[in-house]
Design a protein around this motif. Structure first.
Motif, PDB file in Angstrom:
ATOM      1  N   THR A  68      31.683  24.464  44.410  1.00 18.15           N
ATOM      2  CA  THR A  68      32.198  23.437  43.740  1.00 18.15           C
ATOM      3  C   THR A  68      32.496  22.151  44.589  1.00 18.15           C
ATOM      4  O   THR A  68      33.455  22.300  45.495  1.00 18.15           O
ATOM      5  CB  THR A  68      33.513  23.753  42.906  1.00 18.15           C
ATOM      6  OG1 THR A  68      33.207  24.924  42.014  1.00 18.15           O
ATOM      7  CG2 THR A  68      34.089  22.809  41.981  1.00 18.15           C
ATOM      8  N   ILE A  69      31.967  20.968  44.294  1.00 19.48           N
ATOM      9  CA  ILE A  69      32.552  19.948  44.948  1.00 19.48           C
ATOM     10  C   ILE A  69      33.231  18.855  43.948  1.00 19.48           C
ATOM     11  O   ILE A  69      33.623  17.926  44.360  1.00 19.48           O
ATOM     12  CB  ILE A  69      31.340  19.171  45.689  1.00 19.48           C
ATOM     13  CG1 ILE A  69      30.397  18.762  44.615  1.00 19.48           C
ATOM     14  CG2 ILE A  69      30.603  20.193  46.724  1.00 19.48           C
ATOM     15  CD1 ILE A  69      29.190  17.642  45.288  1.00 19.48           C
ATOM     16  N   ASP A  70      33.312  19.327  42.535  1.00 20.50           N
ATOM     17  CA  ASP A  70      33.853  18.450  41.728  1.00 20.50           C
ATOM     18  C   ASP A  70      34.583  19.200  40.664  1.00 20.50           C
ATOM     19  O   ASP A  70      33.643  19.659  39.847  1.00 20.50           O
ATOM     20  CB  ASP A  70      33.070  17.285  41.072  1.00 20.50           C
ATOM     21  CG  ASP A  70      33.591  16.360  40.241  1.00 20.50           C
ATOM     22  OD1 ASP A  70      34.747  16.671  39.872  1.00 20.50           O
ATOM     23  OD2 ASP A  70      32.890  15.377  39.841  1.00 20.50           O
ATOM     24  N   GLY A  71      35.684  19.443  40.869  1.00 21.88           N
ATOM     25  CA  GLY A  71      36.482  20.518  39.860  1.00 21.88           C
ATOM     26  C   GLY A  71      36.380  20.085  38.415  1.00 21.88           C
ATOM     27  O   GLY A  71      36.450  20.770  37.403  1.00 21.88           O
ATOM     28  N   ASN A  72      36.138  18.664  38.135  1.00 25.91           N
ATOM     29  CA  ASN A  72      35.902  18.232  36.834  1.00 25.91           C
ATOM     30  C   ASN A  72      34.455  17.758  36.570  1.00 25.91           C
ATOM     31  O   ASN A  72      34.278  17.037  35.682  1.00 25.91           O
ATOM     32  CB  ASN A  72      36.762  16.731  36.650  1.00 25.91           C
ATOM     33  CG  ASN A  72      38.258  17.330  36.887  1.00 25.91           C
ATOM     34  OD1 ASN A  72      38.914  18.298  36.152  1.00 25.91           O
ATOM     35  ND2 ASN A  72      38.917  16.511  37.807  1.00 25.91           N
ATOM     36  N   PRO A 123      24.197  25.537  35.119  1.00 29.71           N
ATOM     37  CA  PRO A 123      23.861  26.793  34.250  1.00 29.71           C
ATOM     38  C   PRO A 123      24.322  28.084  34.773  1.00 29.71           C
ATOM     39  O   PRO A 123      24.423  29.154  34.139  1.00 29.71           O
ATOM     40  CB  PRO A 123      22.085  26.542  34.581  1.00 29.71           C
ATOM     41  CG  PRO A 123      21.704  25.033  34.769  1.00 29.71           C
ATOM     42  CD  PRO A 123      23.163  24.697  35.357  1.00 29.71           C
ATOM     43  N   CYS A 124      24.755  28.186  36.047  1.00 30.76           N
ATOM     44  CA  CYS A 124      25.513  29.323  36.504  1.00 30.76           C
ATOM     45  C   CYS A 124      26.781  29.669  35.577  1.00 30.76           C
ATOM     46  O   CYS A 124      27.224  30.983  35.820  1.00 30.76           O
ATOM     47  CB  CYS A 124      25.657  29.235  38.054  1.00 30.76           C
ATOM     48  SG  CYS A 124      27.094  28.219  38.551  1.00 30.76           S
ATOM     49  N   GLY A 125      27.383  28.586  35.179  1.00 34.19           N
ATOM     50  CA  GLY A 125      28.726  28.953  34.605  1.00 34.19           C
ATOM     51  C   GLY A 125      29.654  28.232  35.096  1.00 34.19           C
ATOM     52  O   GLY A 125      30.952  28.108  34.704  1.00 34.19           O
ATOM     53  N   ASN A 126      29.612  27.742  36.218  1.00 37.29           N
ATOM     54  CA  ASN A 126      30.586  26.989  37.138  1.00 37.29           C
ATOM     55  C   ASN A 126      30.460  25.690  36.741  1.00 37.29           C
ATOM     56  O   ASN A 126      29.660  25.106  36.087  1.00 37.29           O
ATOM     57  CB  ASN A 126      30.365  27.389  38.463  1.00 37.29           C
ATOM     58  CG  ASN A 126      31.552  27.097  39.351  1.00 37.29           C
ATOM     59  OD1 ASN A 126      32.631  26.515  39.130  1.00 37.29           O
ATOM     60  ND2 ASN A 126      31.354  26.709  40.507  1.00 37.29           N
TER      61      ASN A 126
END
Length: 326
Positions: free
Chosen positions: A167-171, A176-179
């Motif tokens: 993750t490089i941007d939590g927002n 498609p992976c769900g993250n």
């Protein structure tokens, strides 16, 4: 000739097979379309025929074959040689190893494609001699493989190295992976093409200039835009295309800073089609790393281009097979 292996890189659009020696030298190779739409049985039969053609072209043929390594994307049950889910092939629960073992009468090993490519570069490519090496492939998605302390980091079920889903941007947007906010949503070839297509759509709406190289090269059609077209437009000085590559490169740098801080590698090997864009993408990546990475970690690391190119996965799969039989 004896004691050789067949390495396969099985993708959604093409499959590459190579005859590889135990030290990673390629004796022969051939690439053909996968034609995944014809179904799994047809694909595996084409793959078998491809292997047979290669074996027929080398001295010793089948008698010299010591094993087959298959590298592919998707969710894998490597212990049993089963592709449990591969969206790019449209496969679910396909026993690849068993099919090829029955046809060729030898051991078959199934591995993740990016992991295999990492091993190929580490043992026979740009990462040779580096006990701490990371391979990053920038292509349709972003993947990778990790060598730490002279050992492959495979994980409990051989799924380590999913670097594109850091993750490089939590927002950020849903992946498609769900993250959310995954690196490959910002820095992959697909992401670059998507941003380029949006630029062409905005040009049609009058929101951005309509006389740029990207709009011209696309013929005004967003569906014609991919990363290669964005790179070509940037090479002609298109400001919009250059900005897209700059932002993708910055995102790649942000992701790599986390990876460098976690693993402290000696070498990072960059591969995949989008890596060939070169400085318009990699320059901003290096700038971010220079700004944000701890100096003690940033200092020793070398960034190098893949030496094996599109053959890295096949070579790595063959070498992993060779080491499992020795």
């Amino acid at each position: 000739m004896d004691n050789f292996y067949v390495g396969i890189d099985l993708g959604g659009t093409k499959m590459l097979a190579a005859i590889v020696t135990g030290d990673g030298a390629i004796i022969a190779k051939e690439e053909i379309p996968t034609l995944a739409e014809q179904g799994q049985e047809a694909v595996l039969d084409r793959l078998g025929s491809l292997i047979e053609r290669l074996l027929a072209a080398v001295p010793g043929g089948r008698s010299g074959l010591h094993g087959i390594g298959v590298a592919t994307a998707g969710t894998l049950d490597t212990a049993n040689g089963v592709v449990t889910l591969a969206a790019n092939l449209g496969w679910r629960d396909v026993a690849v190893s068993a099919v090829l073992a029955d046809r060729f009468g030898c051991a078959v090993r199934l591995e993740n494609d990016a992991t295999a490519a990492a091993v190929g570069e580490w043992l026979a490519g740009a990462g040779q001699g580096a006990p701490d090496c990371i391979f990053v492939t920038i292509s349709t998605g972003i993947g990778g493989g990790i060598i730490s302390g002279g050992r492959l980091v495979a994980g409990v079920n051989h799924n380590a190295g999913e670097l594109g889903h850091i993750t490089i941007d939590g927002n950020g947007p849903l992946c498609p992976c769900g993250n959310v906010g995954c690196l490959e949503l910002y820095a992959s070839g697909t992401a670059i093409g998507r941003r380029g297509a949006e630029h062409v759509r905005r040009a049609a709406e009058g929101a951005v200039p309509q006389d740029g190289a990207l709009v011209r090269l696309a013929g005004g059609d967003p569906n014609r835009v991919d990363a290669r077209l964005v790179a070509a437009a940037a090479a002609e000085g298109d400001a919009g295309a250059s900005g897209i590559l700059r932002e993708a490169g910055r995102a790649l740098g942000i992701g790599l800073v986390s990876i460098l801080h976690l693993l402290n590698p000696q070498v990072v090997v960059l591969g995949g089609g989008a890596s060939h864009i070169g400085e318009p993408l990699l320059g901003p990546m290096r700038e971010i790393i220079e700004q944000r990475c701890l100096p003690a970690i940033r200092g020793p690391v070398q960034f190098v281009a893949s030496a094996l190119g599109s053959s890295a996965g096949a070579v790595g799969a063959a070498l992993m097979m060779s080491r499992s039989t020795n």
